[in-house]
Design a protein around this motif. Sequence first.
Motif, PDB file in Angstrom:
ATOM      1  N   TYR A 132       1.152  -0.857   0.242  1.00 47.83           N
ATOM      2  CA  TYR A 132      -0.526   0.209  -0.371  1.00 47.83           C
ATOM      3  C   TYR A 132       0.802   1.259   0.077  1.00 47.83           C
ATOM      4  N   GLY A 133       0.230   2.632  -0.937  1.00 50.47           N
ATOM      5  CA  GLY A 133       1.126   3.988  -0.671  1.00 50.47           C
ATOM      6  C   GLY A 133       0.904   4.042  -1.863  1.00 50.47           C
ATOM      7  N   HIS A 165      -5.121   0.682  -3.580  1.00 51.36           N
ATOM      8  CA  HIS A 165      -5.642   2.073  -2.283  1.00 51.36           C
ATOM      9  C   HIS A 165      -6.929   1.909  -2.011  1.00 51.36           C
ATOM     10  N   TYR A 178       1.423  -4.074   3.614  1.00 50.84           N
ATOM     11  CA  TYR A 178       2.940  -3.557   3.638  1.00 50.84           C
ATOM     12  C   TYR A 178       2.378  -1.848   3.093  1.00 50.84           C
ATOM     13  N   ASN A 179       2.642  -0.759   4.491  1.00 50.73           N
ATOM     14  CA  ASN A 179       2.835   0.305   3.994  1.00 50.73           C
ATOM     15  C   ASN A 179       4.184   0.887   3.327  1.00 50.73           C
ATOM     16  N   ASP A 217       4.383   3.927   2.193  1.00 51.37           N
ATOM     17  CA  ASP A 217       4.631   5.470   2.296  1.00 51.37           C
ATOM     18  C   ASP A 217       5.774   5.977   3.452  1.00 51.37           C
ATOM     19  N   GLU A 218       5.745   5.010   4.384  1.00 52.46           N
ATOM     20  CA  GLU A 218       6.259   4.750   6.129  1.00 52.46           C
ATOM     21  C   GLU A 218       7.615   5.042   5.748  1.00 52.46           C
ATOM     22  N   ARG A 260       1.422  -2.487   8.699  1.00 52.87           N
ATOM     23  CA  ARG A 260      -0.015  -2.608   9.349  1.00 52.87           C
ATOM     24  C   ARG A 260      -1.040  -2.883   8.905  1.00 52.87           C
ATOM     25  N   TRP A 292      -5.079  -2.679   8.325  1.00 52.53           N
ATOM     26  CA  TRP A 292      -5.751  -1.481   7.005  1.00 52.53           C
ATOM     27  C   TRP A 292      -6.102  -0.584   7.570  1.00 52.53           C
ATOM     28  N   LEU A 342      -4.014   2.328   8.134  1.00 50.57           N
ATOM     29  CA  LEU A 342      -3.965   3.336   6.700  1.00 50.57           C
ATOM     30  C   LEU A 342      -4.489   4.617   6.617  1.00 50.57           C
ATOM     31  N   GLU A 343      -3.683   6.098   5.843  1.00 49.96           N
ATOM     32  CA  GLU A 343      -4.501   6.965   5.477  1.00 49.96           C
ATOM     33  C   GLU A 343      -5.804   6.773   4.862  1.00 49.96           C
TER      34      GLU A 343
END
Length: 284
Positions: free
Chosen positions: A53-54, A239, A252-253, A255-256, A262, A264, A267-268
């Motif tokens: 994810y990102g 997304h 897996y995030n 964006d970090e 993380r 779900w 997540l942002e």
Amino acid sequence: MTYLTQIQFPTDDTETSYIFSFKRNTHDSYYPFQVLSGKGLLQLDFEPITILYGGNGCGKSTALNIIAEKLNLQRDSLFNKTDFYADYVKMCKVETADKIPKNSRILTSDDVFDYMINVRTLNEGIDQKRADLFEDYLSAKYSKFQMQSMDDYDQLKKVVKTRSRTQSKYVREELMQNIREFSNGESAFIYFTERMGENGLYILDEPENSLSPARQLELAKFIEDSVRFFGCQIIMSTHSPFLLGMREAKIYNMDERPVAVRKWTELENIKIYRDFFRALENNT
């Protein structure tokens, strides 16, 4: 089922040594070098469903393509590989729990787009054939045809057929295996269900593109069933909250930094959706 258990990417030091091995630095980019190491991503450990994810540019598509190249998976569309791609892939190491099935493949947005274009082209051909048959029907039905020899037998059959059927029935029968014209979303969903068989490793790059929320939920169910009942392993980027919420998916995030696993709900994207709908609910 878990076929691929881990992939290890080259470290920042390894990449730096490689880049400095060139006598002159004449390249603007050494892609895919320095992309994943820049995220602090050294390895990925896989479950039956693993999600990257990102946001755009986070490296998730790069990681998926590297995995596919390392495993030599089938793909429908070519992708842009730099001169350094093969060297990078050689530096990666994979661990497997079982032999990677031959029917395993990577499915990308470009593949889906090409498939939709092909379906549209076929449908346009069918539409033209349909129009020709309408004209053919009227010409044969109302002609003053008289059979002169056996060479006219086929035309006689056509005339008899047109006079014993309605126009729509004649056209339908002549088209035989008519291709139904699907929407982009329907075509995209069909593409995934047709390409994913039993007992395979499938890499999906943002499969939610072109899919409605309802279709995304159907795809999530299809993926869960493929893993649970048909011996598949799925590695994907997304997304979509409908896909991120799949049961027992490891996320897996990207964006970090460093990349972290993380839930779900952490997540942002999910927080934004949740706050948006809560705000609307409070305003009603």
